[in-house]
Design an enzyme around this catalytic site. Structure first.
Site, PDB file in Angstrom:
ATOM      1  N   GLU A  28      -9.015  -5.422  -4.286  1.00  0.00           N
ATOM      2  CA  GLU A  28      -8.415  -4.418  -3.407  1.00  0.00           C
ATOM      3  C   GLU A  28      -9.462  -3.531  -2.736  1.00  0.00           C
ATOM      4  O   GLU A  28      -9.429  -3.291  -1.530  1.00  0.00           O
ATOM      5  CB  GLU A  28      -7.462  -3.523  -4.207  1.00  0.00           C
ATOM      6  CG  GLU A  28      -6.278  -4.216  -4.842  1.00  0.00           C
ATOM      7  CD  GLU A  28      -5.067  -4.316  -3.939  1.00  0.00           C
ATOM      8  OE1 GLU A  28      -5.173  -3.924  -2.760  1.00  0.00           O
ATOM      9  OE2 GLU A  28      -4.028  -4.791  -4.424  1.00  0.00           O
ATOM     10  N   SER A  41       0.834  -1.193   0.000  1.00  0.00           N
ATOM     11  CA  SER A  41       0.000   0.000   0.000  1.00  0.00           C
ATOM     12  C   SER A  41       0.877   1.254   0.000  1.00  0.00           C
ATOM     13  O   SER A  41       1.665   1.462  -0.916  1.00  0.00           O
ATOM     14  CB  SER A  41      -0.957  -0.045   1.199  1.00  0.00           C
ATOM     15  OG  SER A  41      -1.952   0.935   1.089  1.00  0.00           O
ATOM     16  N   HIS A  85      -7.678  -5.503  -0.162  1.00  0.00           N
ATOM     17  CA  HIS A  85      -6.434  -4.819   0.152  1.00  0.00           C
ATOM     18  C   HIS A  85      -5.925  -5.290   1.508  1.00  0.00           C
ATOM     19  O   HIS A  85      -6.666  -5.333   2.485  1.00  0.00           O
ATOM     20  CB  HIS A  85      -6.727  -3.311   0.196  1.00  0.00           C
ATOM     21  CG  HIS A  85      -5.544  -2.426   0.256  1.00  0.00           C
ATOM     22  ND1 HIS A  85      -4.681  -2.258  -0.799  1.00  0.00           N
ATOM     23  CD2 HIS A  85      -5.082  -1.609   1.246  1.00  0.00           C
ATOM     24  CE1 HIS A  85      -3.743  -1.373  -0.480  1.00  0.00           C
ATOM     25  NE2 HIS A  85      -3.961  -0.977   0.769  1.00  0.00           N
TER      26      HIS A  85
END
Length: 528
Positions: free
Chosen positions: A339, A208, A433
């Site tokens: 995600e 990320s 995610h």
């Protein structure tokens, strides 16, 4: 001067721990040997960024005399409470503005030759997270004969508030968090040999915001002096703000805090900085459509991000990578399948066709073509599933693929996708995610993580990805038992390793929708 690892008798050891002492450039450190691994925690890699050093580049740490205890983690960077604490089954860690520390895990037996080093840069939207989270325990990597390093860096306004429009002397303050990461990587180059690591064989990896940070280091050109290989999980070269956007964010932040000068924010209590940041973040999450229209990007809800100022970071980071800014640095890059499911848990999804079409129209110039492509690829999908898939690809998959394409003429570049779906929260998380993180560090045995991945997450999959990342650090290619042969992306061929219950290799999966993101219709509409 560096020295070898050795045992000694020190005060303050944890019960059952054997003390271990190393000598670094700044002084001697006492870590602990426990359960097959030696860990050094809370190592200062820069001076505390306090007082006049707030919003300034990190400075080398002050040397010390005697032996400094390195048995306990240091506080993390100041940050507001987060839903992620609950998702990962833990509680918020204590924080302090004095936060520039790193941690080292190394095998408890001195190696016969220097070991490859992996340096983890944590994610958290440039706003939350730390290098000391239990999620990032380095024990499994040391079992693969890798030295593992994690670090904190300044977050939020303290790390990414650009003040150069008010005072040229503070130009670049919008990238202090990236400078912290560079300082940690320089510390590794200069000191890791004392911990059994090879300073000439450093792989940086992150997820990320950590992955987006690595992309920034690749683009800046300084990455070649800091690391030798990179693994980027769910983050590419699309995170940086323009200098104009950073100025808009600075004005909003000052309005919320009631400040009018650099001196005001340098003197402000940390709690006041966090409160103003919290108001900004809350307003953006509360009306994401309005902010997408205003900012032109769905990640505009992140109040503070790196700044493509043309000085520290190129104005076009992706173009810089394509031009060879990171030539010679092999990469592994990829995303999870779904995600955006994580972020969809924070905002209401599209409820009908009208809402879906309106939202997509705020994202791309040709919403009809986009919706046709996704409806064809996902004929049974709900409105919210389509919206989530579009945002997954816009923010993560398409930029990652573009970064792989930019880097592959300059070094071997491997691509993956994480497809394993978590059953947690009734399946709402799915392959969202961050769901791969407990697998990458092979920490499924930590029962606190069951809230995120469920009680029966496949241990074999954790071993596969943990060993693949380790093998990349060791040999320069991601290999592991249970994985198919995984070639790099080259020419017109895009082999993608798919991590699922049964890992497999696919050729350019879901290429129809990826093709849309390469078309003129994928450009963002004019913000306004």
């Amino acid at each position: 001067m560096s020295g070898p690892i050795h045992s000694g008798s020190l005060h303050g050891d944890r019960t059952g721990a054997t003390p271990v002492v190393v000598e670094t450039e700044a002084g001697r450190l006492a870590g602990s040997r426990l359960q097959g691994v030696t860990r050094f925690a809370g190592i200062p890699y820069a001076r505390p960024p306090l007082g006049d050093l707030r919003f300034r580049p990190p400075q080398p740490p002050e040397p010390w005399t005697g032996v400094r205890p390195a048995e306990h983690f240091a506080p993390t960077a100041p940050q507001n409470p987060s839903m992620m604490d609950m998702l990962f089954g833990g509680v918020a860690e204590p924080w302090d503005e004095d936060c520039l520390y790193l941690n080292v895990w190394t095998p408890d037996v001195a190696p016969t030759s220097p070991l490859p080093v992996m340096v983890w840069i944590h994610g958290g939207g440039f706003e939350i997270g730390s290098g000391s989270s239990p999620l990032y325990d380095g024990t499994r990597f040391t079992a693969n004969e890798v030295v593992l390093v994690t670090c904190n860096y300044r977050l939020g306004a303290l790390g990414f508030l650009e003040l150069g429009d008010l005072d040229p002397g503070y130009r670049g303050s919008g990238n202090c968090g990236l400078m912290d990461q560079e300082a940690a990587l320089r510390w590794v180059r200069h000191n890791i040999a004392a911990f059994g690591g090879d300073p000439r064989k450093v792989t940086v990896f992150g997820q990320s915001a950590g992955s987006m940070s690595i992309a920034a280091h690749l683009a800046s050109g300084r990455g070649k002096a800091l690391f030798d290989q990179a693994i980027t999980q769910s983050g590419a070269a699309n995170a940086a703000r323009s200098i104009d956007a950073a100025e808009i964010d600075r004005r909003e932040f000052f309005d919320e805090g009631g400040w009018s000068s650099v001196a005001d924010v340098v003197a402000a209590p940390v709690d006041a900085l966090l409160a103003a940041h919290g108001v900004m973040a809350g307003a953006r999450v509360a009306d994401p459509e309005a902010f997408v229209r205003k900012s032109g990007t769905p990640i505009g809800f992140l109040s503070f991000r790196p700044v493509a100022d043309g000085i520290y970071l190129p104005v076009d980071p992706l173009e810089a990578i394509a031009s060879g800014s990171a030539a010679g640095i092999p990469i592994v890059a990829g995303t999870t399948l779904e995600e955006w499911r994580l972020f969809a848990m924070m905002t209401p999804p599209a409820a009908d066709t009208t809402a879906l079409e309106r939202r997509v129209a705020t994202l791309v110039a040709d919403p009809d073509t986009a919706l046709d492509a996704y409806r064809h690829q996902m004929p049974e999908a709900t409105f919210s599933d389509i919206e989530s898939a579009i945002l997954t690809d816009m923010v993560f998959r398409a930029p990652i693929s573009a970064m792989v394409d930019a880097q592959r003429p300059h070094a071997p570049s491997y691509q993956y996708r994480w497809d394993w779906r978590s059953p947690a929260f009734g399946g709402l998380i799915g392959a969202a995610h961050a769901v791969e993180l407990p697998f990458v560090f092979d920490v499924l045995h930590d029962r606190r993580l069951e809230v995120f991945v469920g009680p029966d997450a496949p241990a074999s999959l954790a071993r596969s990805i943990n060993q693949a990342w380790s093998h990349f650090a060791i040999e320069g290619a991601p290999r592991a038992p249970g994985l198919p042969d995984w070639p790099d992306v080259s020419g017109s061929v895009r082999p993608v390793a798919v991590f699922d219950d049964e890992p497999r290799l696919d050729e350019d999966p879901q290429h129809e929708t990826l093709d849309f993101w390469r078309s003129p219709g994928a450009t963002a509409p004019i913000a306004g």
